[in-house]
Write a protein that holds these residues in place. Structure first.
Motif, PDB file in Angstrom:
ATOM      1  N   CYS A 129      -4.356  -4.037 -10.088  1.00 58.14           N
ATOM      2  CA  CYS A 129      -4.061  -4.004 -11.509  1.00 58.14           C
ATOM      3  C   CYS A 129      -3.945  -5.425 -12.032  1.00 58.14           C
ATOM      4  O   CYS A 129      -3.902  -6.384 -11.258  1.00 58.14           O
ATOM      5  CB  CYS A 129      -2.778  -3.223 -11.774  1.00 58.14           C
ATOM      6  N   ALA A 130      -3.906  -5.554 -13.335  1.00 58.67           N
ATOM      7  CA  ALA A 130      -3.731  -6.852 -13.975  1.00 58.67           C
ATOM      8  C   ALA A 130      -3.097  -6.641 -15.334  1.00 58.67           C
ATOM      9  O   ALA A 130      -3.274  -5.591 -15.953  1.00 58.67           O
ATOM     10  CB  ALA A 130      -5.079  -7.559 -14.117  1.00 58.67           C
ATOM     11  N   ILE A 131      -2.350  -7.648 -15.772  1.00 55.13           N
ATOM     12  CA  ILE A 131      -1.779  -7.610 -17.107  1.00 55.13           C
ATOM     13  C   ILE A 131      -2.242  -8.846 -17.860  1.00 55.13           C
ATOM     14  O   ILE A 131      -2.579  -9.868 -17.260  1.00 55.13           O
ATOM     15  CB  ILE A 131      -0.234  -7.545 -17.088  1.00 55.13           C
ATOM     16  N   ASN A 157      -0.270  -1.378  -4.589  1.00 56.03           N
ATOM     17  CA  ASN A 157      -0.921  -1.665  -5.863  1.00 56.03           C
ATOM     18  C   ASN A 157      -0.732  -3.153  -6.144  1.00 56.03           C
ATOM     19  O   ASN A 157       0.341  -3.572  -6.571  1.00 56.03           O
ATOM     20  CB  ASN A 157      -0.316  -0.812  -6.984  1.00 56.03           C
ATOM     21  N   GLN A 199      -5.884  -1.041 -14.658  1.00 51.16           N
ATOM     22  CA  GLN A 199      -5.770  -0.603 -13.267  1.00 51.16           C
ATOM     23  C   GLN A 199      -7.136  -0.252 -12.700  1.00 51.16           C
ATOM     24  O   GLN A 199      -7.982   0.303 -13.405  1.00 51.16           O
ATOM     25  CB  GLN A 199      -4.865   0.642 -13.221  1.00 51.16           C
ATOM     26  N   LEU A 230      -1.792  -3.372 -19.607  1.00 51.22           N
ATOM     27  CA  LEU A 230      -1.944  -3.151 -18.168  1.00 51.22           C
ATOM     28  C   LEU A 230      -3.263  -2.441 -17.947  1.00 51.22           C
ATOM     29  O   LEU A 230      -3.540  -1.424 -18.584  1.00 51.22           O
ATOM     30  CB  LEU A 230      -0.795  -2.295 -17.634  1.00 51.22           C
ATOM     31  N   HIS A 239       6.579  -6.875 -21.106  1.00 50.03           N
ATOM     32  CA  HIS A 239       6.722  -7.398 -19.748  1.00 50.03           C
ATOM     33  C   HIS A 239       7.887  -8.381 -19.733  1.00 50.03           C
ATOM     34  O   HIS A 239       7.930  -9.323 -20.517  1.00 50.03           O
ATOM     35  CB  HIS A 239       5.423  -8.092 -19.326  1.00 50.03           C
ATOM     36  N   GLU A 281      -1.111  -6.668  -7.962  1.00 44.06           N
ATOM     37  CA  GLU A 281      -1.357  -7.304  -9.252  1.00 44.06           C
ATOM     38  C   GLU A 281      -2.198  -8.553  -9.023  1.00 44.06           C
ATOM     39  O   GLU A 281      -1.873  -9.383  -8.177  1.00 44.06           O
ATOM     40  CB  GLU A 281      -0.031  -7.686  -9.902  1.00 44.06           C
ATOM     41  N   MET A 284       2.512  -5.123  -7.543  1.00 48.51           N
ATOM     42  CA  MET A 284       2.930  -4.897  -8.922  1.00 48.51           C
ATOM     43  C   MET A 284       4.409  -4.558  -8.928  1.00 48.51           C
ATOM     44  O   MET A 284       4.877  -3.777  -8.094  1.00 48.51           O
ATOM     45  CB  MET A 284       2.112  -3.764  -9.546  1.00 48.51           C
TER      46      MET A 284
END
Length: 178
Positions: free
Chosen positions: A135-137, A97, A175, A173, A162, A99, A86
């Protein structure tokens, strides 16, 4: 790192030979609606922005990169899953972390392929390093991606702007802590 097949899907780390696949995937305005409001990606952007960025974060030993997702039964390439720290392109990347992100052809939507692929990669990476967080967005209106994040056990963290060379977008976001 090798990612074994999941129930219905196989995985291959992408490289510059996948330029046409990336271009074709980004030509569907319905796919791109959830990314940038529906703007198709230009070939020049694939060659000059997407592929060089992909090469910068690709690390085959750690499993970082864009993984092409292929249906085992038909050998049809249906999308990709991204894995990278990320904030990789920021001044303070989060090395522990990762992404996760995904983009799939519309013809494969609603069949559980993105969920299967994202969870499979997350699990494979967790086995390699149990201390990782994920995590992801997603665009805040992308209910399908948010559903995948929740299905993976991720929880909402924040909404923010972003920044990306292809255009800034408001995202949520989510997590999943280790």
């Amino acid at each position: 790192m090798h990612i074994a097949n999941s129930t219905r899907l196989s995985y291959r780390l992408m490289d510059k030979t996948d330029a046409e696949f990336l271009y074709q995937l980004d030509q569907d305005p319905d796919v791109m609606h959830h990314i940038n409001g529906g703007h198709k990606t230009r070939r020049e952007d694939i060659e000059q922005i997407i592929l060089p960025r992909m090469d910068r974060y690709k690390n085959s030993e750690k499993g970082w990169g864009q993984w092409k997702v292929t249906m085992i039964e038909t050998q049809q390439d249906i999308g990709w899953i991204i894995v990278r720290p990320m904030g990789f392109f920021s001044d303070s990347p989060q090395w522990d972390n990762l992404e996760l992100g995904w983009r799939f052809f519309q013809s494969s939507w609603g069949k559980g392929y993105a969920s299967e692929a994202a969870m499979h990669l997350k699990n494979a990476l967790s086995v390699q390093d149990p201390s990782l967080s994920f995590c992801a967005i997603a665009n805040e209106s992308n209910d399908a991606s948010i559903h995948i994040m929740k299905k993976m056990g991720m929880t909402y963290v924040k909404t923010y702007l972003h920044h990306d060379p292809l255009g800034d977008v408001d995202v949520v976001l989510y997590q999943l802590a280790s």
